[in-house]
Design a protein around this motif. Structure first.
Motif, PDB file in Angstrom:
ATOM      1  N   GLU A  22       0.919  -1.105   0.083  1.00 17.26           N
ATOM      2  CA  GLU A  22      -0.002   0.086  -0.012  1.00 17.26           C
ATOM      3  C   GLU A  22       0.889   1.096   0.049  1.00 17.26           C
ATOM      4  OE1 GLU A  22      -3.826  -1.332   2.552  1.00 17.26           O
ATOM      5  OE2 GLU A  22      -2.269  -0.449   3.582  1.00 17.26           O
ATOM      6  N   GLU A  23       0.193   2.327  -0.478  1.00 14.82           N
ATOM      7  CA  GLU A  23       1.249   3.586  -0.453  1.00 14.82           C
ATOM      8  C   GLU A  23       0.921   4.240   0.920  1.00 14.82           C
ATOM      9  OE1 GLU A  23       0.574   6.039  -3.730  1.00 14.82           O
ATOM     10  OE2 GLU A  23      -0.554   4.098  -4.888  1.00 14.82           O
ATOM     11  N   TYR A  24       2.122   4.682   1.675  1.00 16.36           N
ATOM     12  CA  TYR A  24       1.941   5.529   2.663  1.00 16.36           C
ATOM     13  C   TYR A  24       1.705   6.861   2.519  1.00 16.36           C
ATOM     14  CZ  TYR A  24       2.722   1.278   5.529  1.00 16.36           C
ATOM     15  OH  TYR A  24       2.777  -0.104   6.107  1.00 16.36           O
ATOM     16  N   LEU A  25       0.568   7.378   2.908  1.00 16.64           N
ATOM     17  CA  LEU A  25       0.701   8.909   3.013  1.00 16.64           C
ATOM     18  C   LEU A  25       0.472   9.467   4.359  1.00 16.64           C
ATOM     19  CD1 LEU A  25      -2.111   9.120   0.007  1.00 16.64           C
ATOM     20  CD2 LEU A  25       0.448   9.359  -0.285  1.00 16.64           C
ATOM     21  N   GLY A  26       1.158  10.687   4.505  1.00 17.30           N
ATOM     22  CA  GLY A  26       1.062  11.285   5.814  1.00 17.30           C
ATOM     23  C   GLY A  26      -0.035  12.131   5.962  1.00 17.30           C
ATOM     24  N   VAL A  27      -0.671  11.891   6.780  1.00 17.26           N
ATOM     25  CA  VAL A  27      -1.911  12.893   7.256  1.00 17.26           C
ATOM     26  C   VAL A  27      -1.827  13.574   8.773  1.00 17.26           C
ATOM     27  CG1 VAL A  27      -3.501  11.504   5.871  1.00 17.26           C
ATOM     28  CG2 VAL A  27      -3.366  11.078   8.329  1.00 17.26           C
ATOM     29  N   PHE A  28      -2.536  14.619   8.818  1.00 17.25           N
ATOM     30  CA  PHE A  28      -2.736  15.219  10.315  1.00 17.25           C
ATOM     31  C   PHE A  28      -4.307  15.033  10.554  1.00 17.25           C
ATOM     32  CE2 PHE A  28       1.012  17.831   8.821  1.00 17.25           C
ATOM     33  CZ  PHE A  28       1.858  17.039   9.764  1.00 17.25           C
ATOM     34  N   PHE A  29      -4.583  14.795  11.825  1.00 19.27           N
ATOM     35  CA  PHE A  29      -6.004  15.057  12.334  1.00 19.27           C
ATOM     36  C   PHE A  29      -6.240  16.475  12.668  1.00 19.27           C
ATOM     37  CE2 PHE A  29      -5.085  10.525  12.775  1.00 19.27           C
ATOM     38  CZ  PHE A  29      -6.388   9.979  12.646  1.00 19.27           C
ATOM     39  N   GLU A  30      -7.212  16.819  11.883  1.00 18.53           N
ATOM     40  CA  GLU A  30      -7.528  18.437  12.288  1.00 18.53           C
ATOM     41  C   GLU A  30      -8.536  18.823  13.112  1.00 18.53           C
ATOM     42  OE1 GLU A  30      -7.618  22.666  11.964  1.00 18.53           O
ATOM     43  OE2 GLU A  30      -6.043  21.154  11.356  1.00 18.53           O
ATOM     44  N   THR A  45     -11.475  15.096  10.650  1.00 18.58           N
ATOM     45  CA  THR A  45     -10.885  15.726   9.401  1.00 18.58           C
ATOM     46  C   THR A  45      -9.650  15.723   9.217  1.00 18.58           C
ATOM     47  OG1 THR A  45     -12.796  17.548   9.806  1.00 18.58           O
ATOM     48  CG2 THR A  45     -10.808  18.048   8.372  1.00 18.58           C
ATOM     49  N   LEU A  46      -9.334  15.303   8.258  1.00 22.89           N
ATOM     50  CA  LEU A  46      -7.783  14.786   7.858  1.00 22.89           C
ATOM     51  C   LEU A  46      -7.224  16.127   6.851  1.00 22.89           C
ATOM     52  CD1 LEU A  46      -7.673  11.115   7.185  1.00 22.89           C
ATOM     53  CD2 LEU A  46      -7.414  12.079   9.300  1.00 22.89           C
ATOM     54  N   LEU A  47      -5.929  16.124   7.423  1.00 15.36           N
ATOM     55  CA  LEU A  47      -5.262  17.290   6.485  1.00 15.36           C
ATOM     56  C   LEU A  47      -3.957  16.576   5.520  1.00 15.36           C
ATOM     57  CD1 LEU A  47      -4.696  20.395   8.734  1.00 15.36           C
ATOM     58  CD2 LEU A  47      -6.252  20.152   6.832  1.00 15.36           C
ATOM     59  N   LEU A  48      -3.988  16.680   4.472  1.00 17.12           N
ATOM     60  CA  LEU A  48      -2.913  16.100   3.668  1.00 17.12           C
ATOM     61  C   LEU A  48      -1.737  17.084   3.358  1.00 17.12           C
ATOM     62  CD1 LEU A  48      -5.387  14.843   0.911  1.00 17.12           C
ATOM     63  CD2 LEU A  48      -4.571  13.836   3.009  1.00 17.12           C
ATOM     64  N   PRO A  49      -0.714  16.930   4.438  1.00 17.61           N
ATOM     65  CA  PRO A  49       0.376  18.093   4.708  1.00 17.61           C
ATOM     66  C   PRO A  49       1.327  18.027   3.366  1.00 17.61           C
ATOM     67  CG  PRO A  49       1.099  16.185   5.748  1.00 17.61           C
ATOM     68  CD  PRO A  49      -0.500  15.917   5.233  1.00 17.61           C
ATOM     69  N   PHE A  50       1.441  17.070   2.532  1.00 10.57           N
ATOM     70  CA  PHE A  50       2.361  17.410   1.592  1.00 10.57           C
ATOM     71  C   PHE A  50       1.596  17.077   0.062  1.00 10.57           C
ATOM     72  CE2 PHE A  50       4.173  14.946   5.021  1.00 10.57           C
ATOM     73  CZ  PHE A  50       5.169  15.862   5.291  1.00 10.57           C
ATOM     74  N   TRP A  51       0.554  17.812   0.191  1.00 17.09           N
ATOM     75  CA  TRP A  51      -0.546  17.538  -1.187  1.00 17.09           C
ATOM     76  C   TRP A  51       0.132  18.223  -2.353  1.00 17.09           C
ATOM     77  CZ3 TRP A  51      -4.765  15.634  -2.968  1.00 17.09           C
ATOM     78  CH2 TRP A  51      -5.322  16.315  -4.177  1.00 17.09           C
ATOM     79  N   SER A  52       0.909  19.392  -2.388  1.00 16.21           N
ATOM     80  CA  SER A  52       1.504  20.085  -3.229  1.00 16.21           C
ATOM     81  C   SER A  52       2.981  19.257  -3.996  1.00 16.21           C
ATOM     82  CB  SER A  52       1.743  21.550  -2.913  1.00 16.21           C
ATOM     83  OG  SER A  52       2.786  21.734  -1.977  1.00 16.21           O
ATOM     84  N   CYS A  54       3.591  15.806  -3.361  1.00 17.74           N
ATOM     85  CA  CYS A  54       3.468  14.588  -3.600  1.00 17.74           C
ATOM     86  C   CYS A  54       2.265  14.188  -4.617  1.00 17.74           C
ATOM     87  CB  CYS A  54       3.369  13.552  -2.456  1.00 17.74           C
ATOM     88  SG  CYS A  54       3.126  11.744  -2.461  1.00 17.74           S
ATOM     89  N   SER A  55       2.502  13.800  -5.727  1.00 17.21           N
ATOM     90  CA  SER A  55       1.350  13.334  -6.522  1.00 17.21           C
ATOM     91  C   SER A  55       0.382  11.997  -6.205  1.00 17.21           C
ATOM     92  CB  SER A  55       1.581  13.024  -8.059  1.00 17.21           C
ATOM     93  OG  SER A  55       2.583  11.942  -8.016  1.00 17.21           O
ATOM     94  N   GLU A  56       0.955  11.322  -5.325  1.00 15.79           N
ATOM     95  CA  GLU A  56       0.086  10.302  -4.858  1.00 15.79           C
ATOM     96  C   GLU A  56      -1.017  10.468  -4.115  1.00 15.79           C
ATOM     97  OE1 GLU A  56       0.914   7.256  -6.063  1.00 15.79           O
ATOM     98  OE2 GLU A  56       2.271   8.172  -7.039  1.00 15.79           O
ATOM     99  N   TYR A  57      -0.980  11.858  -3.476  1.00 18.74           N
ATOM    100  CA  TYR A  57      -2.531  12.282  -2.771  1.00 18.74           C
ATOM    101  C   TYR A  57      -3.295  12.366  -3.543  1.00 18.74           C
ATOM    102  CZ  TYR A  57       0.242  13.255   1.600  1.00 18.74           C
ATOM    103  OH  TYR A  57       0.805  13.370   2.806  1.00 18.74           O
ATOM    104  N   LYS A  58      -3.153  12.730  -4.882  1.00 11.05           N
ATOM    105  CA  LYS A  58      -4.350  12.797  -5.790  1.00 11.05           C
ATOM    106  C   LYS A  58      -5.466  11.551  -5.783  1.00 11.05           C
ATOM    107  CE  LYS A  58      -2.342  16.696  -8.320  1.00 11.05           C
ATOM    108  NZ  LYS A  58      -1.775  17.061  -6.940  1.00 11.05           N
ATOM    109  N   LYS A  59      -4.714  10.672  -5.409  1.00 17.20           N
ATOM    110  CA  LYS A  59      -5.644   9.261  -5.520  1.00 17.20           C
ATOM    111  C   LYS A  59      -6.473   9.172  -4.206  1.00 17.20           C
ATOM    112  CE  LYS A  59      -2.071   6.689  -7.864  1.00 17.20           C
ATOM    113  NZ  LYS A  59      -1.090   5.565  -7.641  1.00 17.20           N
TER     114      LYS A  59
END
Length: 85
Positions: A22-30, A45-52, A54-59
């Motif tokens: 699986e892909e590991y994506l970092g998230v923060f609990f907001e 609510t989750l924040l995606l801290p590396f959105w800009s 890491c293209s993997e977040y688009k999935k």
């Protein structure tokens, strides 16, 4: 050793058949409750801290199932419901 292909297209080998593919994506609990009871659903609510960066977040789109991990331990699972702006 067995051949494997990673989500980003890299090829490699694993020493065992037991591995997480699986892909590991970092998230923060907001937002969400401070405490939850084991086995009970939570709306958070989750924040995606590396959105800009890491293209993997688009999935990670509404409707996608995911697991929450601390290291190799699954500590929760869920479904992305919607984007917030």
């Amino acid at each position: 050793m067995m051949p494997v292909e990673y989500a980003d297209g890299r090829k490699g080998e694993q020493w065992t058949e037991r591995y997480i593919d699986e892909e590991y994506l970092g998230v923060f609990f907001e937002g969400g409750p401070d405490n939850g009871a084991p086995g009970q659903p939570l709306l958070v609510t989750l924040l995606l801290p590396f959105w800009s960066e890491c293209s993997e977040y688009k999935k990670f789109q509404p409707g996608v199932d995911f697991t929450l991990r601390e290291g190799s331990h699954i500590v929760g699972y869920g479904k992305a419901l919607r984007w917030m702006s």
